[in-house]
Motif scaffolding. Structure first.
Motif, PDB file in Angstrom:
ATOM      1  N   ALA A  77      16.890  -3.825  45.762  1.00 37.23           N
ATOM      2  CA  ALA A  77      16.346  -3.820  44.395  1.00 37.23           C
ATOM      3  C   ALA A  77      16.867  -5.025  43.618  1.00 37.23           C
ATOM      4  CB  ALA A  77      16.701  -2.524  43.686  1.00 37.23           C
ATOM      5  N   GLN A  78      18.134  -5.376  43.824  1.00 36.65           N
ATOM      6  CA  GLN A  78      18.702  -6.539  43.134  1.00 36.65           C
ATOM      7  C   GLN A  78      18.056  -7.834  43.622  1.00 36.65           C
ATOM      8  OE1 GLN A  78      20.916  -6.608  40.452  1.00 36.65           O
ATOM      9  NE2 GLN A  78      20.046  -8.673  40.471  1.00 36.65           N
ATOM     10  N   VAL A  79      17.825  -7.931  44.915  1.00 40.01           N
ATOM     11  CA  VAL A  79      17.147  -9.114  45.468  1.00 40.01           C
ATOM     12  C   VAL A  79      15.743  -9.223  44.872  1.00 40.01           C
ATOM     13  CG1 VAL A  79      16.208 -10.120  47.597  1.00 40.01           C
ATOM     14  CG2 VAL A  79      18.504  -9.133  47.591  1.00 40.01           C
ATOM     15  N   LEU A  80      15.051  -8.096  44.788  1.00 43.14           N
ATOM     16  CA  LEU A  80      13.708  -8.087  44.196  1.00 43.14           C
ATOM     17  C   LEU A  80      13.772  -8.446  42.713  1.00 43.14           C
ATOM     18  CD1 LEU A  80      12.381  -4.928  46.034  1.00 43.14           C
ATOM     19  CD2 LEU A  80      11.391  -7.226  46.225  1.00 43.14           C
ATOM     20  N   ALA A  81      14.750  -7.916  41.995  1.00 42.73           N
ATOM     21  CA  ALA A  81      14.904  -8.225  40.570  1.00 42.73           C
ATOM     22  C   ALA A  81      15.145  -9.718  40.365  1.00 42.73           C
ATOM     23  CB  ALA A  81      16.035  -7.405  39.966  1.00 42.73           C
ATOM     24  N   ASN A  82      15.943 -10.315  41.246  1.00 39.09           N
ATOM     25  CA  ASN A  82      16.183 -11.764  41.163  1.00 39.09           C
ATOM     26  C   ASN A  82      14.888 -12.541  41.310  1.00 39.09           C
ATOM     27  OD1 ASN A  82      18.904 -11.217  40.924  1.00 39.09           O
ATOM     28  ND2 ASN A  82      19.392 -11.749  43.031  1.00 39.09           N
ATOM     29  N   ALA A  83      13.918 -11.948  42.003  1.00 42.20           N
ATOM     30  CA  ALA A  83      12.609 -12.578  42.207  1.00 42.20           C
ATOM     31  C   ALA A  83      11.609 -12.169  41.125  1.00 42.20           C
ATOM     32  CB  ALA A  83      12.067 -12.214  43.587  1.00 42.20           C
ATOM     33  N   GLY A  84      12.075 -11.403  40.122  1.00 39.45           N
ATOM     34  CA  GLY A  84      11.204 -10.991  39.020  1.00 39.45           C
ATOM     35  C   GLY A  84      10.395  -9.741  39.294  1.00 39.45           C
TER      36      GLY A  84
ATOM     37  N   ARG B 134      11.665 -17.918  47.219  1.00 44.30           N
ATOM     38  CA  ARG B 134      11.641 -18.940  46.174  1.00 44.30           C
ATOM     39  C   ARG B 134      12.851 -18.870  45.254  1.00 44.30           C
ATOM     40  NH1 ARG B 134       5.202 -18.281  45.422  1.00 44.30           N
ATOM     41  NH2 ARG B 134       4.658 -19.495  47.277  1.00 44.30           N
ATOM     42  N   THR B 135      13.634 -17.790  45.330  1.00 41.88           N
ATOM     43  CA  THR B 135      14.873 -17.714  44.554  1.00 41.88           C
ATOM     44  C   THR B 135      16.003 -18.457  45.262  1.00 41.88           C
ATOM     45  OG1 THR B 135      15.745 -15.687  45.574  1.00 41.88           O
ATOM     46  CG2 THR B 135      14.253 -15.422  43.671  1.00 41.88           C
ATOM     47  N   GLY B 136      15.745 -18.891  46.487  1.00 40.65           N
ATOM     48  CA  GLY B 136      16.777 -19.555  47.274  1.00 40.65           C
ATOM     49  C   GLY B 136      17.461 -18.614  48.246  1.00 40.65           C
ATOM     50  N   ALA B 137      16.991 -17.368  48.312  1.00 37.76           N
ATOM     51  CA  ALA B 137      17.572 -16.402  49.251  1.00 37.76           C
ATOM     52  C   ALA B 137      17.355 -16.881  50.680  1.00 37.76           C
ATOM     53  CB  ALA B 137      16.943 -15.022  49.061  1.00 37.76           C
ATOM     54  N   ARG B 138      18.304 -16.601  51.501  1.00 41.16           N
ATOM     55  CA  ARG B 138      18.221 -16.974  52.918  1.00 41.16           C
ATOM     56  C   ARG B 138      17.219 -16.039  53.615  1.00 41.16           C
ATOM     57  NH1 ARG B 138      23.557 -18.585  55.281  1.00 41.16           N
ATOM     58  NH2 ARG B 138      22.630 -20.514  55.914  1.00 41.16           N
ATOM     59  N   PRO B 139      16.303 -16.577  54.422  1.00 39.13           N
ATOM     60  CA  PRO B 139      15.324 -15.736  55.128  1.00 39.13           C
ATOM     61  C   PRO B 139      16.009 -14.715  56.034  1.00 39.13           C
ATOM     62  CG  PRO B 139      14.732 -18.051  55.294  1.00 39.13           C
ATOM     63  CD  PRO B 139      16.110 -17.994  54.707  1.00 39.13           C
TER      64      PRO B 139
ATOM     65  N   LYS C 267       7.910 -18.078  56.491  1.00 42.27           N
ATOM     66  CA  LYS C 267       9.156 -18.831  56.305  1.00 42.27           C
ATOM     67  C   LYS C 267       8.888 -20.341  56.409  1.00 42.27           C
ATOM     68  CE  LYS C 267      12.262 -18.819  59.561  1.00 42.27           C
ATOM     69  NZ  LYS C 267      13.319 -18.500  60.512  1.00 42.27           N
ATOM     70  N   ALA C 268       8.101 -20.735  57.391  1.00 41.61           N
ATOM     71  CA  ALA C 268       7.767 -22.152  57.565  1.00 41.61           C
ATOM     72  C   ALA C 268       6.941 -22.667  56.393  1.00 41.61           C
ATOM     73  CB  ALA C 268       7.013 -22.361  58.877  1.00 41.61           C
ATOM     74  N   ASP C 269       5.989 -21.866  55.923  1.00 42.42           N
ATOM     75  CA  ASP C 269       5.176 -22.253  54.767  1.00 42.42           C
ATOM     76  C   ASP C 269       6.048 -22.475  53.541  1.00 42.42           C
ATOM     77  OD1 ASP C 269       2.882 -22.010  56.285  1.00 42.42           O
ATOM     78  OD2 ASP C 269       2.232 -20.125  55.362  1.00 42.42           O
ATOM     79  N   GLU C 270       6.961 -21.569  53.305  1.00 47.76           N
ATOM     80  CA  GLU C 270       7.824 -21.673  52.129  1.00 47.76           C
ATOM     81  C   GLU C 270       8.804 -22.830  52.254  1.00 47.76           C
ATOM     82  OE1 GLU C 270       7.610 -20.211  49.066  1.00 47.76           O
ATOM     83  OE2 GLU C 270       5.717 -19.587  49.954  1.00 47.76           O
TER      84      GLU C 270
ATOM     85  N   MET D 248      21.175 -35.120  48.837  1.00 48.48           N
ATOM     86  CA  MET D 248      22.587 -35.426  48.590  1.00 48.48           C
ATOM     87  C   MET D 248      23.376 -34.142  48.335  1.00 48.48           C
ATOM     88  SD  MET D 248      23.070 -38.941  46.387  1.00 48.48           S
ATOM     89  CE  MET D 248      22.625 -38.127  44.904  1.00 48.48           C
ATOM     90  N   LEU D 249      22.818 -33.258  47.531  1.00 49.56           N
ATOM     91  CA  LEU D 249      23.494 -31.988  47.257  1.00 49.56           C
ATOM     92  C   LEU D 249      23.678 -31.182  48.540  1.00 49.56           C
ATOM     93  CD1 LEU D 249      21.804 -30.904  43.903  1.00 49.56           C
ATOM     94  CD2 LEU D 249      24.118 -31.784  44.229  1.00 49.56           C
ATOM     95  N   ASP D 250      22.659 -31.182  49.380  1.00 57.88           N
ATOM     96  CA  ASP D 250      22.753 -30.488  50.669  1.00 57.88           C
ATOM     97  C   ASP D 250      23.864 -31.101  51.526  1.00 57.88           C
ATOM     98  OD1 ASP D 250      19.202 -29.815  51.191  1.00 57.88           O
ATOM     99  OD2 ASP D 250      20.722 -28.706  50.081  1.00 57.88           O
ATOM    100  N   ASP D 251      23.945 -32.418  51.522  1.00 56.55           N
ATOM    101  CA  ASP D 251      24.941 -33.118  52.336  1.00 56.55           C
ATOM    102  C   ASP D 251      26.368 -32.743  51.953  1.00 56.55           C
ATOM    103  OD1 ASP D 251      23.139 -36.286  52.689  1.00 56.55           O
ATOM    104  OD2 ASP D 251      22.975 -34.382  53.794  1.00 56.55           O
ATOM    105  N   ILE D 252      26.599 -32.500  50.673  1.00 60.18           N
ATOM    106  CA  ILE D 252      27.959 -32.143  50.251  1.00 60.18           C
ATOM    107  C   ILE D 252      28.155 -30.626  50.169  1.00 60.18           C
ATOM    108  CG2 ILE D 252      28.397 -34.337  49.095  1.00 60.18           C
ATOM    109  CD1 ILE D 252      27.888 -32.896  46.408  1.00 60.18           C
ATOM    110  N   GLY D 253      27.113 -29.873  50.545  1.00 56.96           N
ATOM    111  CA  GLY D 253      27.254 -28.418  50.648  1.00 56.96           C
ATOM    112  C   GLY D 253      27.033 -27.629  49.386  1.00 56.96           C
ATOM    113  N   VAL D 254      26.381 -28.225  48.384  1.00 58.29           N
ATOM    114  CA  VAL D 254      26.131 -27.469  47.151  1.00 58.29           C
ATOM    115  C   VAL D 254      24.647 -27.378  46.817  1.00 58.29           C
ATOM    116  CG1 VAL D 254      28.387 -27.956  46.145  1.00 58.29           C
ATOM    117  CG2 VAL D 254      26.491 -29.523  45.703  1.00 58.29           C
ATOM    118  N   GLY D 255      23.803 -27.756  47.751  1.00 55.17           N
ATOM    119  CA  GLY D 255      22.362 -27.715  47.519  1.00 55.17           C
ATOM    120  C   GLY D 255      21.817 -26.302  47.595  1.00 55.17           C
ATOM    121  N   GLN D 256      20.541 -26.171  47.337  1.00 55.80           N
ATOM    122  CA  GLN D 256      19.860 -24.889  47.392  1.00 55.80           C
ATOM    123  C   GLN D 256      19.897 -24.334  48.801  1.00 55.80           C
ATOM    124  OE1 GLN D 256      15.742 -25.130  46.318  1.00 55.80           O
ATOM    125  NE2 GLN D 256      15.457 -22.934  46.354  1.00 55.80           N
ATOM    126  N   ARG D 257      20.214 -23.056  48.943  1.00 55.61           N
ATOM    127  CA  ARG D 257      20.237 -22.424  50.269  1.00 55.61           C
ATOM    128  C   ARG D 257      18.810 -22.168  50.716  1.00 55.61           C
ATOM    129  NH1 ARG D 257      24.394 -17.669  50.657  1.00 55.61           N
ATOM    130  NH2 ARG D 257      24.310 -18.249  52.804  1.00 55.61           N
TER     131      ARG D 257
END
Length: 115
Positions: free
Chosen positions: A21-28, A49-54, A90-93, A105-114
């Motif tokens: 429910a919390q994951v769904l709430a994060n997605a609106g 689209r919230t950045g949650a890991r598949p 997953k591939a489409d998204e 760059m953010l991904d390279d230093i480990g702080v980018g979107q998951r």
């Protein structure tokens, strides 16, 4: 509240517990009616689209939940078909995420979107 009340929280739907429910709430997605209107695929797209890991289990649990079936009822050919749908979704998204130099760059230093 009953599970057919569209204004009820998503947790009235079988298999949807507090964590999902919390994951769904994060997605609106806050109500059972909204989740039903979207369907499992569009709801899962919103989650990604919230950045949650598949996560395949979460995907097929949504399908089972919206059918009113136990989450572990998904087996055999049905599960294989859902896995193929999941992989495509997953591939489409992943392809719809804007890939900028700054994001790389953010991904390279480990702080980018998951993803």
């Amino acid at each position: 509240m009953t599970d057919d009340d569209d204004t009820a929280p998503v947790t009235v739907i079988r298999n949807i517990g507090p964590a999902q429910a919390q994951v769904l709430a994060n997605a609106g997605i806050h109500t059972a009616g909204h989740l039903r209107d979207l369907g499992a695929d569009q709801a899962y797209r919103a989650i990604l689209r919230t950045g949650a890991r598949p996560h395949f289990i979460m995907y097929y649990v949504l399908h089972m939940a919206l059918q009113g079936r136990p989450w572990n009822d998904c087996k055999g050919a049905e599960k294989d078909a859902l896995r193929a749908q999941f992989d495509t979704l997953k591939a489409d998204e992943a392809g719809s995420v804007v890939d900028s130099a700054f994001e790389r760059m953010l991904d390279d230093i480990g702080v980018g979107q998951r993803r």
